[in-house]
Design an enzyme around this catalytic site. Structure first.
Site, PDB file in Angstrom:
ATOM      1  N   SER A 300      46.413  45.236 -39.066  1.00 10.50           N
ATOM      2  CA  SER A 300      46.664  46.334 -39.998  1.00 10.50           C
ATOM      3  C   SER A 300      48.162  46.486 -40.219  1.00 10.50           C
ATOM      4  CB  SER A 300      46.073  47.636 -39.465  1.00 10.50           C
ATOM      5  OG  SER A 300      46.724  48.059 -38.283  1.00 10.50           O
ATOM      6  N   SER A 333      47.071  46.367 -34.499  1.00  8.56           N
ATOM      7  CA  SER A 333      48.117  46.965 -35.325  1.00  8.56           C
ATOM      8  C   SER A 333      49.303  46.019 -35.407  1.00  8.56           C
ATOM      9  CB  SER A 333      48.569  48.289 -34.718  1.00  8.56           C
ATOM     10  OG  SER A 333      49.248  48.072 -33.482  1.00  8.56           O
ATOM     11  N   ASP A 334      49.928  45.961 -36.573  1.00  4.45           N
ATOM     12  CA  ASP A 334      51.228  45.297 -36.623  1.00  4.45           C
ATOM     13  C   ASP A 334      52.183  46.126 -35.766  1.00  4.45           C
ATOM     14  OD1 ASP A 334      53.193  43.509 -37.267  1.00  4.45           O
ATOM     15  OD2 ASP A 334      52.985  43.734 -39.429  1.00  4.45           O
ATOM     16  N   SER A 335      53.169  45.470 -35.193  1.00  2.00           N
ATOM     17  CA  SER A 335      54.041  46.157 -34.239  1.00  2.00           C
ATOM     18  C   SER A 335      54.677  47.393 -34.876  1.00  2.00           C
ATOM     19  CB  SER A 335      55.126  45.209 -33.745  1.00  2.00           C
ATOM     20  OG  SER A 335      55.888  45.829 -32.733  1.00  2.00           O
ATOM     21  N   ALA A 337      53.198  49.886 -36.165  1.00  2.00           N
ATOM     22  CA  ALA A 337      52.387  50.528 -37.194  1.00  2.00           C
ATOM     23  C   ALA A 337      51.793  51.839 -36.705  1.00  2.00           C
ATOM     24  CB  ALA A 337      51.289  49.585 -37.666  1.00  2.00           C
TER      25      ALA A 337
END
Length: 806
Positions: A300, A333-335, A337
Site C-alpha cells: 500500500s 505498508s510502504d515504509s 505509510a
C-alpha cells in the site's frame, strides 16, 4: 593463532548452527516423515497436515494463537544490517519481541550494507552459504518459538532478485521497451528461480505503476505509461515468479506514480486524477493481476486519493482488493505509510490511532525501517484498551497465515543448500539478461542510415559521461556488486583490431552548480571547457563520434524527481561542440526517463535510446551500433518536446494534446507553444523495413461477451532479418462519455528473415473495450469501433471497423 575477522565470523556461525541442530535433537525431535510438529505438542494438528485445505489449516493455527503471537504476525523485521543487529540467531533473541514469531523478515543477508554495518560476505556468497545462514534463522523461529510459525523471507526484485551477484537485468523501463511478453515471462522465471533458490519466499515485484509524468523519479522502475502494456508485462512476471512457489508482492497500490507535479521524496501525495482515469488506468492493472495472476502480495502506497490516504482506505484495501477482486494475500505498508496517516495526512490523531486505522481499513503488515516492537506493542495496547477489535486482528493475521501456507512454508520451511549454487547465475539466466539488454534498445532516428556502422570506420571517438558509467545498471532494488560491461568496454570489445577506438569523457553528467544550474544556467567554466575541447580535438581525427549522454544515480531514481527533462549539466554543450566539427555524431541516450534532447535529436546522424541495460549493457549497445543485432525496441513512454507540455502521454482524450489553431478563428489563434511529441508512444525504428497488408476480421458484428479475430500479413520487405513490434489499437467511434483516442489492446514481437511473409492473428476480447458509461456502470457499450495495426501509435498501417451488438 590470530584468525582473520571473516574466518572467525564464519566459525562462530558454524558453531551456532551445530548448537541449534543439537538443541533440536535434544528437544525430542519435531521433524517427522512428511510433517513437522511446529507447536511441539507431540501430535499432528490440522495446521501441520499438508492434506488439509488451506483455510482449515489457517483456522486451526489461528485458534491456538495468543494475542502476543497474533500481533507479531502484523509487522516486518528488517533484516541484518538494516534493523536486525545480529547476522545469525543469538540467545538474546529470547528476550526480543519476535520470541513470539514475526510476519516477515525483509532483505535479510542479501548483501546490502547499511552505513558502517557490513554483511559478512561468507553469509551471502556463494549462494549455498546464504541458504545455510537463512535456514539457521528459520530454524530458530520453527524450533525456539511456541508455535514454530515460519518466517516469510521477503526481498526486492525489480531487476532480478536483490542479492549480491544475482543475475542483473536492465531497468524495468527497458523491459517495457522490449514489448516482448515472452521475455517478461523469462525474466520472471529467473527472478523467481533465483529468489527461491536463495531462500526468499516473497518477492517485491513487479512495479505496475504507470509512468505518466516523466518528471517523477521512479519512471525508470516502471514498464511504461500505458495501462495495457504495463498490465500485460506485469502479468507475465508475476505469474512466472509465483510459479516457483514464492509470492509476488506488487507495488505501489494505488495511483502512487502521479503525485502533484511529479514530485517525489516527502511529497508523494495529492494525485490530480479523475475518477474514470483512476479506475481505467491506475486500478485496472492491479485488478487484472489479482484476478488473472492470483498475486499474493500488495504494497500500500504513501499517497492519498481524493483526500483519503490509500493506506487508510477500506474502500480500496477491502472493498476493491478483497471483496470485488478476490485478493487472498496480505498487504504490507510502504515504509512510513502508516505513520503518515498521522504525521502527513492528519486523518489520525496519534501514531497509535494511525496503527489502528491501517489495520481496520485493510492493511496487514506494517513495514518500516525501525524495530517491529514499535508497532507490535502499541497494537497490543490498542486491543487491550478496546480501541481495536480482536476480530480485526484475527482477520489480518488470517491473511498472513494463508500466504505462508500457500507458499509452502509449513510444508518445507528450509531451502535447499545444494541447489542454490547451481541455480543462481545459471548460464541460461545470463543469456536472458543479455537478451533483455538487446531487446530494450530503441532506434529513434537514423538519418541517411548511418547505422549500423559496420567495421569499415578506421577510427571512432566514444565520449560523454555515460560511456564509462556502470552505476545506473545497478540498483537499490536489484542485484548488487556484480560486474557490468560499460558501453565503452562493449564498443572496444566489439570493434576488433581493425577499428581504433578513441575516448574522451568530455563532461560530467551534472555540473558543479546542479540542480541550481537548471534555474540559473551558466556557460562551462575553464575546467569544464577544457574537457569539452579535449573531446573536440579527438573528434577531428575520428571518422564518427559516438556521444553517450544521459542520467546518473543523482538524476534518476526514487526521490529524484526533476523540474526539467533536458540533459543535465553541460552534456548539450558537449554535443553542440562535437556536431560543429562536421563529423557524423551518433547520440546514445542512456536515460531512465524521457529526455527533451531536441537539439541533439535534430543534429545527430542517429539517435539510440539504450536506457540502463544491466550487466550486459555495453555488449548489447555495441552489437546494435556495429550491426550485429538489429534493434526493435519501442518507446513505452512518450518523449515530449518540453517539460512545459507535461502531462503529455498515451493514451489521451481527443484534442487534449492537440496544437493551437494557426488559422484565423474568432476564438483566437496563434503560434505560441511547442507542439507535438519529440517521439510518440510505441515509436522505434529498425535496420530493415516491414510491410503490412490484407487486414481482415472474422466478423464485423460481435457480441459484448465475444472475441474478435484480427488477421493480416506482415512482410520483411528490407534486406536484413529483424524483429517487428506489431501494435494493435482500438478506437470507440461513439460513446456515452469521451473516451481515449486510441487504446492499445495487443502487441506482438515477430522475427522475420529478409523477404519472409507471415500471416498473423490477434484475438481481441471485446471485454477489453470496457469503459465506465455515463450511468457509472463499467461495460462495453454497443456501437462502432475501429481497429488499427501498425508500428507505433502514430504509424498505423491498416484499419478495419466492426460493430459491438447491444
Amino acid at each position: 593463532m590470530h584468525l582473520p575477522m571473516s574466518t572467525r565470523t564464519f566459525l562462530r556461525f558454524a558453531a551456532l548452527g551445530i548448537s541449534l541442530a543439537v538443541h533440536a535433537l535434544a528437544a525430542g525431535g519435531i521433524y517427522h516423515d512428511g510433517w513437522t510438529d511446529f507447536n511441539k505438542n507431540g501430535k499432528r494438528d490440522p495446521f501441520e497436515d499438508a492434506s488439509q485445505p488451506v483455510d482449515r489449516r489457517v483456522e486451526d493455527l489461528l485458534s491456538q494463537m495468543t494475542l502476543e503471537e497474533k500481533t507479531c504476525q502484523l509487522a516486518t523485521l528488517y533484516g541484518f544490517a538494516r534493523v536486525l543487529k545480529d547476522a545469525q540467531p543469538t540467545p538474546a533473541w529470547k528476550n526480543e519481541v519476535w520470541k513470539d514469531g514475526i510476519a516477515n523478515i525483509d532483505e535479510n543477508l542479501n548483501g546490502l550494507s547499511i552505513g558502517n554495518r557490513h554483511v559478512p560476505v561468507e553469509l551471502v556468497w556463494p549462494p549455498s552459504s546464504h541458504v545455510r545462514a537463512r535456514n539457521a534463522v528459520q530454524r530458530w523461529f520453527v524450533e525456539e518459538t511456541r508455535l514454530g510459525i515460519p518466517v516469510d523471507f521477503t526481498n526486492e526484485g525489480l531487476r532480478g532478485i536483490c542479492h549480491r551477484k544475482a543475475t542483473n537485468f536492465p531497468a524495468p523501463i527497458a523491459i517495457g521497451a522490449s514489448f516482448n511478453l515472452e521475455l517478461a515471462r523469462e525474466l520472471g522465471e529467473v527472478t523467481g528461480a533465483e529468489g527461491a533458490a536463495l531462500g526468499y519466499t516473497n518477492i517485491y515485484a513487479p512495479i505496475i505503476d504507470l509512468a505518466r509524468d516523466p518528471r517523477w523519479g521512479r519512471v525508470v522502475e516502471c514498464f511504461g505509461e500505458d495501462p495495457f502494456l504495463v498490465t500485460e508485462m506485469g502479468l507475465q512476471l508475476a505469474k512466472a515468479i509465483q510459479a516457483h512457489g514464492v509470492a509476488s508482492t506488487v507495488k505501489h497500490f494505488a495511483v502512487y506514480s502521479e503525485p502533484k507535479g511529479g514530485r517525489d521524496g516527502e511529497a508523494r501525495t495529492d494525485p490530480h486524477i479523475a475518477p474514470r482515469e483512476m479506475e481505467m488506468l491506475h486500478l485496472w492493472p492491479y485488478e487484472r493481476l489479482v484476478r488473472e495472476a492470483g498475486i499474493l502480495g500488495i504494497m500500500s502506497s504513501y499517497n492519498d486519493y481524493d483526500g483519503v490516504p490509500v493506506s487508510g482506505s477500506a474502500e480500496l484495501m477491502v472493498g476493491r482488493l478483497r471483496r470485488q477482486w478476490g485478493f487472498r494475500g496480505y498487504v504490507v505498508s510502504d515504509s512510513n505509510a502508516v505513520r503518515y496517516l498521522h504525521q502527513k495526512h492528519r486523518v489520525a490523531a496519534t501514531h497509535e490511532d494511525a496503527m489502528a486505522m491501517f489495520l481496520r481499513e485493510g492493511g496487514n503488515v506494517r513495514t518500516e525501517f525501525n524495530p517491529p516492537e514499535n508497532f507490535i506493542l502499541p497494537v497490543r495496547g490498542l486491543v487491550r484498551s478496546g480501541k481495536l477489535d480482536t476480530k480485526v486482528v484475527d482477520e489480518r493475521v488470517r491473511d498472513v497465515l494463508r500466504v505462508k501456507f500457500l507458499v509452502g512454508l509449513f510444508d518445507k520451511p528450509y531451502a535447499d543448500e545444494a541447489a542454490a549454487d547451481r541455480i543462481v547465475r545459471a548460464p541460461a539466466h545470463l543469456e536472458a539478461s543479455l537478451r533483455a539488454a538487446r531487446e530494450g534498445i530503441v532506434l529513434l532516428r537514423n538519418t541517411g542510415r548511418v547505422l549500423p556502422l559496420g567495421r569499415t570506420r578506421s577510427r571512432i571517438l566514444v565520449c560523454g559521461p555515460s560511456a564509462e558509467m556502470t552505476e545506473t545498471s545497478r540498483d537499490r532494488y536489484g542485484p548488487t556488486e556484480g560486474a557490468v560491461v560499460s558501453i565503452l568496454e562493449g564498443i572496444r570489445a566489439a570493434a576488433g583490431d581493425q577499428v581504433e577506438v578513441l575516448h574522451a569523457k568530455g563532461c560530467e553528467t551534472t555540473d558543479a552548480r546542479w540542480p541550481e544550474s537548471e534555474l540559473y544556467p551558466e556557460e562551462p567554466d575553464a575546467v569544464e571547457r577544457t574537457a569539452i575541447n579535449e573531446a573536440v580535438q579527438l573528434a577531428a581525427s575520428a571518422d564518427v563520434v559516438i556521444l553517450v549522454v544521459g542520467d546518473s544515480n543523482r538524476t534518476i531514481g526514487e526521490s529524484k524527481s526533476r523540474t526539467s527533462l533536458d540533459l543535465p549539466g553541460h552534456q548539450n554543450a558537449l554535443g553542440r561542440a562535437l556536431v560543429a566539427t562536421g563529423k557524423p555524431v551518433v547520440t546514445v541516450l542512456a536515460t531512465g526517463r524521457p529526455v527533451t534532447a531536441n537539439w541533439l535529436d535534430r543534429h545527430s546522424a542517429a539517435v539510440l535510446e539504450v536506457w540502463f541495460g544491466g550487466e550486459w549493457a555495453g555488449k548489447a549497445v555495441a552489437e546494435v551500433l556495429f550491426g550485429d543485432y538489429n534493434p526493435a525496441g519501442r518507446l513505452p513512454v512518450t518523449f515530449p518536446r518540453s517539460v512545459g507540455q507535461v502531462p503529455f502521454n498515451f493514451p489521451y482524450k481527443p484534442g487534449s494534446q492537440a496544437g493551437q489553431s494557426r488559422e484565423f478563428s474568432p476564438n483566437g489563434y496563434g503560434n505560441s507553444q511547442a507542439e507535438g511529441a519529440m517521439y510518440s508512444f510505441g515509436h522505434g525504428l529498425s535496420y530493415t523495413q516491414f510491410t503490412y497488408s490484407d487486414v481482415s476480421l472474422n466478423t464485423d458484428r460481435v457480441a459484448a461477451d465475444g472475441s474478435l479475430l484480427v488477421s493480416f500479413t506482415l512482410e520483411n520487405s528490407g534486406d536484413r532479418a529483424g524483429d517487428e513490434v506489431v501494435q494493435l489499437y482500438v478506437e470507440q467511434l461513439l460513446g456515452s462519455v469521451t473516451t481515449y483516442e486510441l487504446n492499445l489492446r495487443g502487441f506482438k514481437r515477430v522475427f522475420l528473415k529478409a523477404g519472409e511473409r507471415r500471416r498473423l492473428v490477434f484475438t481481441l476480447p471485446v471485454k477489453s473495450l470496457e469503459i465506465i458509461s455515463r450511468d457509472g456502470t463499467r461495460r462495453v457499450e454497443p456501437g462502432e469501433f475501429e481497429v488499427s495495426l501498425g508500428a507505433s501509435s502514430v504509424d498505423l498501417r491498416c484499419k478495419a471497423r466492426f460493430t459491438v451488438l447491444p
